[in-house]
Write a protein that holds these residues in place. Structure first.
Motif, short mmCIF file in Angstrom:
data_model
loop_
_atom_site.label_atom_id
_atom_site.label_comp_id
_atom_site.label_asym_id
_atom_site.label_seq_id
_atom_site.Cartn_x
_atom_site.Cartn_y
_atom_site.Cartn_z
N GLU A 1 0.83 -1.20 0.00
CA GLU A 1 0.00 0.00 0.00
C GLU A 1 0.87 1.25 0.00
OE1 GLU A 1 -3.68 2.08 2.46
OE2 GLU A 1 -2.84 0.18 3.16
N LYS B 1 1.08 4.06 -3.17
CA LYS B 1 0.82 5.48 -2.97
C LYS B 1 2.09 6.29 -3.16
CE LYS B 1 -3.26 4.79 -0.11
NZ LYS B 1 -3.91 4.88 1.20
N GLU C 1 -6.02 4.99 -5.73
CA GLU C 1 -6.73 5.87 -4.80
C GLU C 1 -6.22 7.31 -4.91
OE1 GLU C 1 -8.06 2.93 -1.10
OE2 GLU C 1 -6.11 3.94 -1.04
N GLY D 1 -8.06 10.36 -6.77
CA GLY D 1 -8.36 11.46 -5.87
C GLY D 1 -7.88 12.80 -6.40
N LYS E 1 -13.82 -0.02 -4.03
CA LYS E 1 -13.04 0.95 -3.26
C LYS E 1 -12.78 2.26 -3.99
CE LYS E 1 -10.44 -2.31 -0.42
NZ LYS E 1 -9.12 -2.59 0.19
N LEU E 2 -12.99 2.26 -5.29
CA LEU E 2 -12.55 3.39 -6.10
C LEU E 2 -13.72 4.13 -6.74
CD1 LEU E 2 -9.50 1.54 -7.69
CD2 LEU E 2 -9.42 3.31 -5.92
#
Length: 372
Positions: free
Chosen positions: A134, A138, A184, A188, A209-210
């Motif tokens: 994760e 990111k 994500e 975003g 989730k998206l």
């Protein structure tokens, strides 16, 4: 058991395997913990914090010579080879398939090596890869934003929606933890995101989730070629099987990308899914190949050592405790998921992937332990 936590010596690596709270837990179970001096400084943990938790602060030589088990983050590097010996347990990310020399040393020394990256839990997931995945996903997108700046040698792109301009297109290969983490942040920021995976159920999971600016695309050669040619940012989040000699994104396809496109290979898999990728470091992270800017840093979480160390320790500590409390043979015998991570045992290679990649003999962990 005597457990030594080492200061990582890999270039640009700031993580440490155990936090002071983990040391306290190990000591509460009756184990002796040795911390190499200054091992946790880059992660925000002082020698005094470790000592207060019950650890002894020692130099590297004493840490290795007294240890029953070394508890690390990264693989064994050449400076550490002389400390390898029969009976020593090495618990870390080993990545044995990527280093023939490391494999030779560990086999000849007779160490017991257990690799974080190959251990699975009861659900068949990789618990010690997940937290780093994760952060890597990111961090990979954030790195793209940083190194796309003209002031950092990039093409002056901002991977975000700006009024009056078309939103950048971001293609992410792999809908696992890494890919979802990257998606994500990319979504975003208002980018048009294409998340690609060969597994329909992984895409279904990611869809939950998206947001609406993410499309979910089945991976096949036609879709890959179409997306790569039109993308502004390509992020690879999959490991390519080590024995394959083909590539998901060939050099020829990279050559057909946009002039101002960028590739981020989070997997940093040299000769892997993207043919033009080779490993770089935080201190020199980018290069241009076939006219396309590449960022291929292999330890992205190492740039966020405080959070990464705590997250990694949360996932590795239960296994470290099991090995220390039960002894390595019993712990491996009772936990098939942990046993899957066994790379080396008493001079025998026990990881199939490394045997196939390096064309050397291997046996199953069960056979090595006398369980079959």
């Amino acid at each position: 058991m005597i457990i030594s936590v080492l200061k990582e010596i890999k270039k640009d690596e700031g993580r440490v395997a155990a936090s002071p709270s983990a040391v306290r837990e190990l000591c509460a179970h009756g184990h002796t913990v040795l911390i190499e001096r200054n091992a946790g400084l880059l992660s925000g943990f002082s020698n005094e914090q470790y000592a207060a938790a019950g650890a002894e602060i020692v130099d590297v030589k004493e840490a290795y010579e007294r240890a029953d088990m070394v508890y690390k983050v990264k693989e064994i590097l050449p400076k550490e080879y002389p400390y390898m010996r029969r009976g020593l347990i090495v618990f870390t990310y080993i990545h044995s398939n990527g280093s023939r020399e490391q494999t030779d040393v560990c086999l000849e020394a007779g160490v017991t090596g257990i690799a974080y990256e190959d251990v699975i839990d009861r659900a068949g997931k990789f618990p010690m890869l997940r937290p780093m995945s994760e952060i890597a996903g990111k961090g990979g997108f954030l790195a793209a934003c940083e190194y796309a700046k003209s002031t950092n040698g990039g093409r002056g792109r901002l991977y975000a929606k700006i009024d009056g301009l078309s939103a950048p297109r971001v293609t992410i290969i792999g809908a696992g933890c890494v890919g979802i983490g990257a998606a994500e942040l990319a979504a975003g920021c208002g980018n048009m995101v294409s998340l690609v995976d060969v597994d329909y159920y992984s895409l279904e999971h990611a869809k939950m989730k998206l947001g609406p600016n993410v499309e979910f695309v089945q991976s096949n050669q036609e879709n890959i070629e179409r997306l790569v040619k039109q993308t502004d940012l390509l992020i690879n989040c999959i490991l390519w099987p080590k024995w394959r000699t083909d590539h998901l994104v060939s050099r020829e396809l990279v050559r057909q990308m946009k002039d101002d496109a960028m590739i981020v290979d989070v997997a940093c898999d040299e000769g892997g899914a993207i043919e033009t990728c080779r490993c770089t470091y935080h201190s020199d992270p980018t290069y241009t190949e076939e006219g396309v800017l590449h960022y291929c840093v292999g330890n992205i979480p190492g740039a966020y050592p405080r959070d990464a160390s705590v997250a990694l320790c949360n996932s590795t500590l239960p296994y470290a405790l099991a090995i220390a409390d039960k002894g390595v043979v019993r712990a491996l015998s009772e936990d098939a998921g942990l046993r899957r991570g066994l790379c080396f045992y008493q001079g025998q290679l026990t990881l199939e992937e490394t045997g196939r990649k390096q064309d050397r003999p291997y046996i199953s962990p069960e056979r090595a332990l006398g369980l079959e």
